[in-house]
Design a protein around this motif. Sequence first.
Motif, PDB file in Angstrom:
ATOM      1  N   THR A  92       0.814  -1.200   0.000  1.00  0.00           N
ATOM      2  CA  THR A  92       0.000   0.000   0.000  1.00  0.00           C
ATOM      3  C   THR A  92       0.851   1.255   0.000  1.00  0.00           C
ATOM      4  O   THR A  92       2.018   1.237   0.383  1.00  0.00           O
ATOM      5  N   ASP A  93       0.211   2.339  -0.416  1.00  0.00           N
ATOM      6  CA  ASP A  93       0.887   3.633  -0.388  1.00  0.00           C
ATOM      7  C   ASP A  93       1.269   4.009   1.029  1.00  0.00           C
ATOM      8  O   ASP A  93       2.279   4.668   1.262  1.00  0.00           O
ATOM      9  N   GLU A  94       0.449   3.559   1.958  1.00  0.00           N
ATOM     10  CA  GLU A  94       0.701   3.896   3.353  1.00  0.00           C
ATOM     11  C   GLU A  94       2.007   3.294   3.834  1.00  0.00           C
ATOM     12  O   GLU A  94       2.804   3.942   4.515  1.00  0.00           O
ATOM     13  N   GLU A  95       2.226   2.037   3.440  1.00  0.00           N
ATOM     14  CA  GLU A  95       3.472   1.404   3.841  1.00  0.00           C
ATOM     15  C   GLU A  95       4.672   2.107   3.250  1.00  0.00           C
ATOM     16  O   GLU A  95       5.696   2.293   3.903  1.00  0.00           O
ATOM     17  N   ILE A  96       4.515   2.490   1.985  1.00  0.00           N
ATOM     18  CA  ILE A  96       5.612   3.193   1.321  1.00  0.00           C
ATOM     19  C   ILE A  96       5.901   4.504   2.042  1.00  0.00           C
ATOM     20  O   ILE A  96       7.052   4.837   2.330  1.00  0.00           O
ATOM     21  N   SER A  97       4.854   5.245   2.358  1.00  0.00           N
ATOM     22  CA  SER A  97       5.104   6.554   2.980  1.00  0.00           C
ATOM     23  C   SER A  97       5.643   6.389   4.390  1.00  0.00           C
ATOM     24  O   SER A  97       6.396   7.225   4.885  1.00  0.00           O
ATOM     25  N   GLU A  98       5.284   5.269   5.038  1.00  0.00           N
ATOM     26  CA  GLU A  98       5.863   4.979   6.358  1.00  0.00           C
ATOM     27  C   GLU A  98       7.358   4.745   6.253  1.00  0.00           C
ATOM     28  O   GLU A  98       8.151   5.247   7.057  1.00  0.00           O
ATOM     29  N   LEU A  99       7.741   3.978   5.233  1.00  0.00           N
ATOM     30  CA  LEU A  99       9.162   3.712   5.037  1.00  0.00           C
ATOM     31  C   LEU A  99       9.907   4.985   4.687  1.00  0.00           C
ATOM     32  O   LEU A  99      11.039   5.201   5.115  1.00  0.00           O
ATOM     33  N   ILE A 100       9.275   5.828   3.888  1.00  0.00           N
ATOM     34  CA  ILE A 100       9.924   7.080   3.498  1.00  0.00           C
ATOM     35  C   ILE A 100      10.125   7.972   4.716  1.00  0.00           C
ATOM     36  O   ILE A 100      11.160   8.627   4.860  1.00  0.00           O
ATOM     37  N   SER A 101       9.146   8.002   5.604  1.00  0.00           N
ATOM     38  CA  SER A 101       9.328   8.869   6.773  1.00  0.00           C
ATOM     39  C   SER A 101      10.347   8.285   7.730  1.00  0.00           C
ATOM     40  O   SER A 101      11.009   9.011   8.470  1.00  0.00           O
ATOM     41  N   LYS A 102      10.498   6.957   7.685  1.00  0.00           N
ATOM     42  CA  LYS A 102      11.569   6.342   8.465  1.00  0.00           C
ATOM     43  C   LYS A 102      12.921   6.836   7.947  1.00  0.00           C
ATOM     44  O   LYS A 102      13.834   7.129   8.716  1.00  0.00           O
ATOM     45  N   LEU A 103      13.037   6.909   6.619  1.00  0.00           N
ATOM     46  CA  LEU A 103      14.276   7.418   6.033  1.00  0.00           C
ATOM     47  C   LEU A 103      14.500   8.859   6.451  1.00  0.00           C
ATOM     48  O   LEU A 103      15.619   9.284   6.715  1.00  0.00           O
TER      49      LEU A 103
END
Lengths: 86, 147
Positions: free
Chosen positions: A10-21
């Motif tokens: 999901t897009d949500e997972e992607i954006s979670e990973l991006i904010s982790k970065l």
Amino acid sequence: MSSRRSSRITDEEISELISKLQSLLPESRRRSMSRASAAKLLKETCSYIKSLHREVDDLSDRLSDLMSSMDSGSPQADIIRSILRS
Amino acid sequence: MDSKGSACSNPNPNPTFGPSKLMLAFRFLRALSIVHRTTPASSPTCRGRRIERAAYASMAYSAGTSRAWSRAVLRRLHHRARRRAVAPRRLSTTAGNRAEALRRLVPGGAGMDYCTLLEETADYTKCLSMQVELMQGIVDSASSNGR
């Protein structure tokens, strides 16, 4: 990106990973990133990784120099020797 | 979401990224001492490059084989390729391919799906920054004494 797996993420997972970065960026780089797009964050991460690579390169040379001073018996030598022995 | 090898449902129980600082320090200092013993003092440049390889090796060993980036680093180190790096494919940099620059920087990044790439990047970045911190700490402590 054309694997079956990607389409189920999901897009949500992607954006979670991006904010982790984003959270991994040092303070100085994070300041301008508060409302950055994913693309900008990835670009900043690339820049950060490149600077870390350069630092490893530079610190390796400095450690090599320290080893040289160790060989020549300077006062720092004892410190380094004790570090390396432990 | 639970397909084999999916990074987003990585069953890694450890929520924090990166190995312990102590293990990293231990491995790196041990490698440093080996470099010191085995590299002649007459070749400081060679020694610098060996120290650099030791840095990446101890990073990768500390991260273990559960990470794609550490496996890629260890493969590269063990094969000791003569060329500096695997020649990157010429990839287009259209908006949809922004991650391609990242793929070139993260070891093993070329073959990953986007989600895995992001996870691996986070772990790799964390380990890299810990390694830099460690090396800086050694340089600082060795330089600040006896001056």
